[in-house]
Design a protein around this motif. Structure first.
Motif, PDB file in Angstrom:
ATOM      1  N   VAL A 142       0.517  -1.564   0.234  1.00 53.22           N
ATOM      2  CA  VAL A 142      -0.070  -0.052   0.014  1.00 53.22           C
ATOM      3  C   VAL A 142       1.080   1.313  -0.089  1.00 53.22           C
ATOM      4  CG1 VAL A 142      -2.171  -0.686   1.521  1.00 53.22           C
ATOM      5  CG2 VAL A 142       0.087  -0.008   2.909  1.00 53.22           C
ATOM      6  N   SER A 143       0.071   2.135  -0.720  1.00 53.67           N
ATOM      7  CA  SER A 143       0.868   4.083  -0.271  1.00 53.67           C
ATOM      8  C   SER A 143       0.878   4.605   0.772  1.00 53.67           C
ATOM      9  CB  SER A 143       0.522   4.822  -1.473  1.00 53.67           C
ATOM     10  OG  SER A 143       0.844   5.446  -1.559  1.00 53.67           O
ATOM     11  N   VAL A 144       1.982   5.062   1.324  1.00 49.57           N
ATOM     12  CA  VAL A 144       1.783   5.904   3.060  1.00 49.57           C
ATOM     13  C   VAL A 144       2.547   6.934   2.511  1.00 49.57           C
ATOM     14  CG1 VAL A 144       2.387   5.693   5.702  1.00 49.57           C
ATOM     15  CG2 VAL A 144       1.912   3.563   4.175  1.00 49.57           C
ATOM     16  N   PRO A 145       1.487   8.534   2.977  1.00 45.89           N
ATOM     17  CA  PRO A 145       1.488   9.632   2.292  1.00 45.89           C
ATOM     18  C   PRO A 145       3.182   9.370   3.392  1.00 45.89           C
ATOM     19  CG  PRO A 145      -0.031   9.493   3.254  1.00 45.89           C
ATOM     20  CD  PRO A 145       0.217   8.269   3.044  1.00 45.89           C
ATOM     21  N   ALA A 146       4.366  10.020   3.525  1.00 44.03           N
ATOM     22  CA  ALA A 146       5.758   9.961   4.024  1.00 44.03           C
ATOM     23  C   ALA A 146       5.857  11.311   4.915  1.00 44.03           C
ATOM     24  CB  ALA A 146       6.462  10.781   3.237  1.00 44.03           C
ATOM     25  N   LYS A 147       4.652  11.973   5.357  1.00 44.73           N
ATOM     26  CA  LYS A 147       4.468  12.441   6.519  1.00 44.73           C
ATOM     27  C   LYS A 147       3.607  11.358   7.719  1.00 44.73           C
ATOM     28  CE  LYS A 147      -0.019  14.031   4.938  1.00 44.73           C
ATOM     29  NZ  LYS A 147      -1.416  15.432   5.096  1.00 44.73           N
ATOM     30  N   PHE A 148       3.322  10.060   6.940  1.00 47.48           N
ATOM     31  CA  PHE A 148       3.154   8.800   8.205  1.00 47.48           C
ATOM     32  C   PHE A 148       4.518   8.659   8.254  1.00 47.48           C
ATOM     33  CE2 PHE A 148      -1.295  10.038   6.396  1.00 47.48           C
ATOM     34  CZ  PHE A 148      -1.823  11.386   7.619  1.00 47.48           C
ATOM     35  N   ARG A 149       5.503   8.933   7.586  1.00 48.15           N
ATOM     36  CA  ARG A 149       5.499   7.907   8.240  1.00 48.15           C
ATOM     37  C   ARG A 149       6.645   7.103   9.607  1.00 48.15           C
ATOM     38  NH1 ARG A 149      12.848   8.154   6.214  1.00 48.15           N
ATOM     39  NH2 ARG A 149      13.020   6.022   7.317  1.00 48.15           N
ATOM     40  N   GLY A 150       6.314   7.991  10.267  1.00 49.46           N
ATOM     41  CA  GLY A 150       6.438   7.647  12.172  1.00 49.46           C
ATOM     42  C   GLY A 150       5.110   7.582  12.283  1.00 49.46           C
ATOM     43  N   ARG A 151       3.973   7.631  12.122  1.00 47.73           N
ATOM     44  CA  ARG A 151       2.880   6.942  12.550  1.00 47.73           C
ATOM     45  C   ARG A 151       2.680   5.553  12.700  1.00 47.73           C
ATOM     46  NH1 ARG A 151      -2.689  10.394  11.581  1.00 47.73           N
ATOM     47  NH2 ARG A 151      -4.204   9.133  12.702  1.00 47.73           N
ATOM     48  N   ILE A 152       2.605   6.083  11.029  1.00 49.79           N
ATOM     49  CA  ILE A 152       1.942   4.581  11.490  1.00 49.79           C
ATOM     50  C   ILE A 152       3.492   2.562  11.446  1.00 49.79           C
ATOM     51  CG2 ILE A 152       4.284   4.024   9.099  1.00 49.79           C
ATOM     52  CD1 ILE A 152       0.139   2.562   8.633  1.00 49.79           C
ATOM     53  N   LYS A 153       4.389   4.160  11.658  1.00 49.34           N
ATOM     54  CA  LYS A 153       5.116   2.596  12.705  1.00 49.34           C
ATOM     55  C   LYS A 153       5.005   2.624  14.024  1.00 49.34           C
ATOM     56  CE  LYS A 153       9.710   4.497  11.368  1.00 49.34           C
ATOM     57  NZ  LYS A 153      10.348   4.047  11.511  1.00 49.34           N
ATOM     58  N   LYS A 154       4.617   3.880  14.154  1.00 48.13           N
ATOM     59  CA  LYS A 154       4.027   3.879  15.894  1.00 48.13           C
ATOM     60  C   LYS A 154       3.302   3.119  16.293  1.00 48.13           C
ATOM     61  CE  LYS A 154       2.603   6.657  19.642  1.00 48.13           C
ATOM     62  NZ  LYS A 154       2.487   8.073  20.646  1.00 48.13           N
ATOM     63  N   GLU A 155       1.125   2.847  14.964  1.00 49.52           N
ATOM     64  CA  GLU A 155       0.295   2.681  15.022  1.00 49.52           C
ATOM     65  C   GLU A 155       0.639   0.645  14.965  1.00 49.52           C
ATOM     66  OE1 GLU A 155      -1.965   3.981  16.389  1.00 49.52           O
ATOM     67  OE2 GLU A 155      -0.894   5.766  16.528  1.00 49.52           O
ATOM     68  N   LEU A 156       1.338   0.236  14.459  1.00 51.83           N
ATOM     69  CA  LEU A 156       1.628  -0.488  14.044  1.00 51.83           C
ATOM     70  C   LEU A 156       2.193  -1.767  14.797  1.00 51.83           C
ATOM     71  CD1 LEU A 156       2.317  -1.420   9.934  1.00 51.83           C
ATOM     72  CD2 LEU A 156       0.018  -1.862  11.210  1.00 51.83           C
ATOM     73  N   ALA A 157       2.934  -0.321  15.442  1.00 54.91           N
ATOM     74  CA  ALA A 157       3.655  -1.218  16.508  1.00 54.91           C
ATOM     75  C   ALA A 157       2.762  -2.142  17.748  1.00 54.91           C
ATOM     76  CB  ALA A 157       5.122  -0.850  16.826  1.00 54.91           C
ATOM     77  N   ARG A 158       1.926  -0.582  17.951  1.00 54.37           N
ATOM     78  CA  ARG A 158       1.239  -0.366  19.598  1.00 54.37           C
ATOM     79  C   ARG A 158      -0.061  -1.975  19.573  1.00 54.37           C
ATOM     80  NH1 ARG A 158      -3.811   0.675  19.444  1.00 54.37           N
ATOM     81  NH2 ARG A 158      -3.829   2.552  17.031  1.00 54.37           N
ATOM     82  N   ILE A 159      -0.123  -2.337  18.269  1.00 53.62           N
ATOM     83  CA  ILE A 159      -0.827  -3.244  18.355  1.00 53.62           C
ATOM     84  C   ILE A 159      -0.365  -4.556  17.629  1.00 53.62           C
ATOM     85  CG2 ILE A 159      -3.101  -1.661  17.084  1.00 53.62           C
ATOM     86  CD1 ILE A 159      -2.966  -2.683  14.629  1.00 53.62           C
TER      87      ILE A 159
END
Length: 571
Positions: A142-159
């Motif tokens: 999937v495509s992820v906006p570059a501005k969400f680089r940190g957020r996607i890592k944090k949210e996926l690690a959280r779950i």
């Protein structure tokens, strides 16, 4: 003979591992367990380690696989490992590598690859995670906006799904300098072997492909030098965040001594001076300052003041939440965390993992001690009785008041005086939590008191006198817990602390770890009120250091004379 007295190591299905510390192989077992588990309790000689998703992910980031871990456990386990434990290890280790984040030609977008199509499909339709995707790129991406680089890592690690970040990093503004050259007959400054190993583990070596993660080394082992070595290898402008103004000055002094950088290239960003220069050193307090609770953080713009190629988070275990949030937006900048312990009392170790990076390098404290890089330290917990009136007040008190009453036990002053007499004129720190108690102690032993309200100039004067041997004893509050340069401290007497804080215990012992010029041993005494909650807190506080191989002698006050005489003779 009981069952518990005959086993060496037992692995339980909840991923806890019980180990007898009296086992002939305990010193062999402990460092191997530390690669993928953490000590959680140690009653009656039985040490309980725990494997968690985070400890297993850090092991995976270091190159271990599930088989490596089960093979290690099977090598030492007294009975077969439960099938469920093996399944759990395989589950959590297997999740490391499922998600890989890579760059795209379009700088505004990243590509998140997942080797499990069904799992990715589920997240695409998730009401929270799905909002971070901007479109599908095939069955398993999937495509992820570059501005969400940190957020996607944090949210996926959280779950429960860590992300391997392979996007890469910006180089930042170049800054050309070198490590300090030889002066007259002195040799050029060089990193120790383990310090260079730590730098290489972070940067990726000559190719400099790395750029995120945490280096774990004890106080006195040269974490600042690792930071300087990393800066020298990357050759880019750097922002350094640390815990207090004293540490800012220490960093600047070390940088100027150990590199060819001129003074005008290194700026201090504190309450007294706000210099933004190619190397800028600031405090976490400055970064999180705001005029009112609902207003913006005044100095957070420092993250964007220059084109930083590296951000160093000193004492990363203290990183405050607002800096975490900003760091989530700075994933294109290389991020180095430095700490003596990854333990966070707020439970945010997972955020360090996802936003700063995994543990890249750690060296056991005892291994450094054996090599002579840090001082040998003996630890003792001294039990001090409570007087009858104090005990009566203690019994009637509420829980939090009990902790304070036990911590401020006035009879601790008597023990302090005996310890000072036995270690006559050795440089000694007396460290505590409660200011009224510290004032009483300072007056009782005629020693200077240093607290958070002590002006910076006065602190520096006292530190210098302590280093020069003009004063032998300093009474200090929590301000001395972190990043204070006291290289000649030999004795630390801890009179009270922050309940069960493991990180505080590690930092306080760290005040003693710089090698002594004459090779003498250091001593770390913790004064604990007998038959009180303070004993329970002390057991919790000691966990990290016991995991590192330190042992605490438990000494009652009536035994202190014999114990103190032996300690004095040894020092």
């Amino acid at each position: 003979m009981t069952v518990l007295s005959i086993f060496e190591m037992v692995v339980q299905q909840d991923l806890t591992v019980l180990v007898h510390d009296s086992s002939s192989r305990y010193t062999e077992i402990r460092p191997k367990l530390q690669r993928f588990a953490t000590l959680i309790k140690h009653p009656a000689g039985i040490h309980t380690f725990k494997m968690t998703p985070l400890t297993l992910w850090n092991a995976a980031a270091a190159g271990m696989c599930a088989k490596d871990i089960t093979d290690t456990l099977e090598q030492y386990a007294s009975w077969p490992i439960p099938t469920r434990a093996k399944q759990e290890i395989a589950l959590w280790m297997g999740r490391y590598g499922l998600f890989i984040l890579v760059g795209e030609d379009n700088a505004e977008a990243l590509r998140l690859n997942c080797s499990d199509q069904n799992l990715l499909t589920r997240f695409i339709h998730d009401s929270e995670i799905g909002t971070l995707f901007s479109g599908t790129l095939g069955a398993c991406a999937v495509s992820v906006p570059a501005k969400f680089r940190g957020r996607i890592k944090k949210e996926l690690a959280r779950i429960g799904y860590p992300v391997i970040d392979q996007v890469g990093y910006q180089d930042g503004e170049p800054l050309v300098f070198a490590l300090a050259a030889a002066v007259e007959d002195d040799a050029a400054f060089q990193l120790r072997d383990y310090q260079q190993e730590a730098v290489t583990a972070f940067t990726g070596g000559v190719d400099k492909l790395g750029g995120d993660g945490v280096i774990v080394l004890p106080c006195g082992a040269g974490k600042t030098v690792v930071g300087i070595g990393t800066m020298a290898q990357l050759q880019s402008e750097t922002l350094i965040l640390t815990s207090n103004t004293t540490s800012v000055k220490q960093w600047k002094r070390e940088i100027l001594e150990k590199t060819t950088l001129a003074d005008n290239k290194v700026g201090e960003y504190t309450g007294q001076s706000k210099e933004v220069r190619p190397i800028t050193i600031a405090t976490y307090q400055m970064m999180t300052y705001r005029h009112a609770e609902n207003e913006e953080f005044v100095h957070m713009r420092l993250f964007h003041e220059r084109n930083w190629g590296l951000i160093i988070y000193d004492e990363v275990h203290l990183l405050p939440a607002p800096v975490f949030r900003t760091t989530a937006d700075l994933q294109a900048t290389r991020r180095l965390g430095l700490t003596a312990t990854l333990v966070r009392e707020d439970g945010c170790e997972q955020d360090v993992f996802s936003l700063i990076g995994p543990k890249r390098y750690e060296l056991p404290w005892r291994q450094l001690e054996e090599a002579g890089w840090i001082a040998k330290v003996s630890c003792a917990e001294l039990l001090v009785p409570m007087s009858a009136p104090l005990n009566e007040r203690y019994i009637r008190a509420e829980s939090r008041e009990k902790a304070r009453l036990a911590g401020e036990n006035i009879d601790k002053l008597r023990v302090i005086k005996e310890l000072l007499a036995r270690h006559n004129e050795l440089p000694t720190l007396i460290i505590g939590q409660y200011l009224d108690q510290l004032r009483l102690i300072a007056a009782g032993i005629q020693a200077p008191l240093l607290t958070g309200s002590t002006p910076q100039e006065e602190r520096q004067r006292l530190y210098q006198q302590f280093r020069n041997g003009e004063i032998h004893v300093l009474v200090v509050s929590k301000v001395a817990n972190f990043a204070v340069d006291l290289p000649d401290a030999t004795i630390a007497i801890q009179v009270s602390g922050s309940y069960g804080s493991r990180q505080e215990e590690a930092q306080r012992l760290g005040r003693l770890l710089r090698p002594k010029s004459d090779g003498r041993r250091a001593y770390f005494y913790t004064l604990v009120s007998e038959h009180s909650k303070e004993q329970e807190y002390a057991m919790k506080r000691q966990l990290f250091l016991i995991e590192q191989g330190y042992q605490y002698d438990i000494v009652k006050e009536e035994q202190l004379h014999e114990y103190g005489t032996a300690a004095c003779a040894d020092s």
